[in-house]
Design a protein around this motif. Structure first.
Motif, PDB file in Angstrom:
ATOM      1  N   GLY A   1     -16.738 -24.001 -37.355  1.00 29.57           N
ATOM      2  CA  GLY A   1     -15.487 -24.634 -36.947  1.00 29.57           C
ATOM      3  C   GLY A   1     -15.037 -24.263 -35.543  1.00 29.57           C
ATOM      4  O   GLY A   1     -14.129 -24.885 -34.997  1.00 29.57           O
TER       5      GLY A   1
ATOM      6  N   ASP B   1     -18.115 -24.973 -42.856  1.00 26.31           N
ATOM      7  CA  ASP B   1     -16.909 -24.223 -42.488  1.00 26.31           C
ATOM      8  C   ASP B   1     -15.857 -24.431 -43.564  1.00 26.31           C
ATOM      9  O   ASP B   1     -15.957 -25.360 -44.380  1.00 26.31           O
ATOM     10  CB  ASP B   1     -16.370 -24.666 -41.124  1.00 26.31           C
TER      11      ASP B   1
ATOM     12  N   ASN C   1     -12.586 -24.769 -42.612  1.00 29.77           N
ATOM     13  CA  ASN C   1     -11.520 -25.512 -41.939  1.00 29.77           C
ATOM     14  C   ASN C   1     -12.004 -26.938 -41.689  1.00 29.77           C
ATOM     15  O   ASN C   1     -12.880 -27.170 -40.846  1.00 29.77           O
ATOM     16  CB  ASN C   1     -11.150 -24.808 -40.627  1.00 29.77           C
TER      17      ASN C   1
ATOM     18  N   ALA D   1     -11.454 -28.433 -37.950  1.00 29.72           N
ATOM     19  CA  ALA D   1     -12.315 -27.770 -36.967  1.00 29.72           C
ATOM     20  C   ALA D   1     -13.773 -28.153 -37.187  1.00 29.72           C
ATOM     21  O   ALA D   1     -14.531 -28.367 -36.230  1.00 29.72           O
ATOM     22  CB  ALA D   1     -12.145 -26.254 -37.056  1.00 29.72           C
ATOM     23  N   LEU D   2     -14.175 -28.248 -38.448  1.00 29.65           N
ATOM     24  CA  LEU D   2     -15.540 -28.654 -38.783  1.00 29.65           C
ATOM     25  C   LEU D   2     -15.822 -30.067 -38.281  1.00 29.65           C
ATOM     26  O   LEU D   2     -16.888 -30.343 -37.705  1.00 29.65           O
ATOM     27  CB  LEU D   2     -15.726 -28.579 -40.299  1.00 29.65           C
TER      28      LEU D   2
END
Length: 269
Positions: free
Chosen positions: A14, A36, A38, A41-42
């Motif tokens: 992420g 990940d 998140n 973010a991923l």
């Protein structure tokens, strides 16, 4: 190791070093399974990698979830058909002395930093054995080379990753699977900011400690990712990231007991 059209599974993508590794691999034409906890973010990392023309899948999970780890290799195989590289990068930080850190927090960190590495490696080995050229890359730390006070739990987890990786490399000699262990120095990630603090410590003390650690985090994560991937290409068993990691590695070998007193004097100067 030629990485074009290879397939890599990376945890903790992420941001930070995980994203840096993913982008360095994508630039080389390596297809990716990104993991990940998140989701946003991923998705950002996946979008950046897809822009480089490779095949990318995303897998939202907590690496401390045993069942999710058991199921992950089958999901990756179903999506990609093969696996050549496993990079165990996901990790967390926990400040505080051994007496300050609770048993629950110590166990939480070990689940993510060490046990998840072992479990995912075990789960992926059957797929990796099917590759004609495979590699496992496990993320240790500068604190897997030295053990500063206030980092009992974190250092224990990173020394465990180092020992596991070294022994596994010896056991896999004669197979088509190699093992690398990575020791990053001060890379500018959010690990210090997101570190869990022990109970009984004031907010002022926590902030002072985070600020002190953040000052040591200087290398851009993209540069760290590039160094790690170059080490993977060169099949290096130990990958030191940054001048600080290289210097500390030499110091610890020369002074395996006295290194901390020498480092303290250098820090004070």
């Amino acid at each position: 190791m030629k990485l074009e059209d290879r397939m890599a599974l990376i945890t903790g993508t992420g941001g930070g070093i995980g994203r840096g590794i993913a982008l360095a691999l994508a630039h080389r034409g390596c297809h990716l399974a990104l993991v990940d906890i998140n989701e946003d973010a991923l998705a950002q990392t996946a979008a950046q990698c897809r822009n480089l023309g490779i095949r990318v899948t995303t897998h939202l999970l907590d690496v401390a979830d045993r069942e999710a780890i058991r199921q992950l290799p089958a999901q990756v195989h179903a999506a990609h058909g093969y696996l050549d590289v496993l990079i165990n990068n996901a990790g967390v930080a926990l400040g505080g002395t051994f007496e300050q850190v609770s048993e629950a927090d110590f166990d939480w960190l070990m689940e993510i930093n060490f046990h998840a590495v072992v479990r995912l490696t075990r789960a992926c080995l059957p797929l990796l054995h099917q590759s004609d050229d495979a590699r496992i890359v496990n993320m240790s730390s500068l604190y897997g080379l030295i053990s500063p006070p206030g980092q009992t739990a974190y250092s224990a987890s990173k020394f465990a990753v180092r020992g596991f990786s070294n022994a596994l490399r010896h056991e896999l000699e004669g197979t088509r699977i190699g093992v690398s262990v990575v020791h990053p120095g001060g890379v500018a990630t959010s690990i210090a900011k997101s570190a869990r603090a022990p109970g009984g410590v004031t907010e002022k003390e926590i902030e002072e400690e985070r600020t002190r650690h953040e000052k040591l985090l200087r290398m851009p994560p993209e540069k760290a990712g590039e160094i790690i991937v170059r080490g993977l290409e060169q099949r290096r068993p130990r990958i030191l990231v940054g001048a600080d990691a290289k210097a500390v590695s030499v110091l610890e070998r020369l002074f395996p007991v006295r290194y901390w007193s020498i480092l303290q004097r250098a820090i004070r100067r």
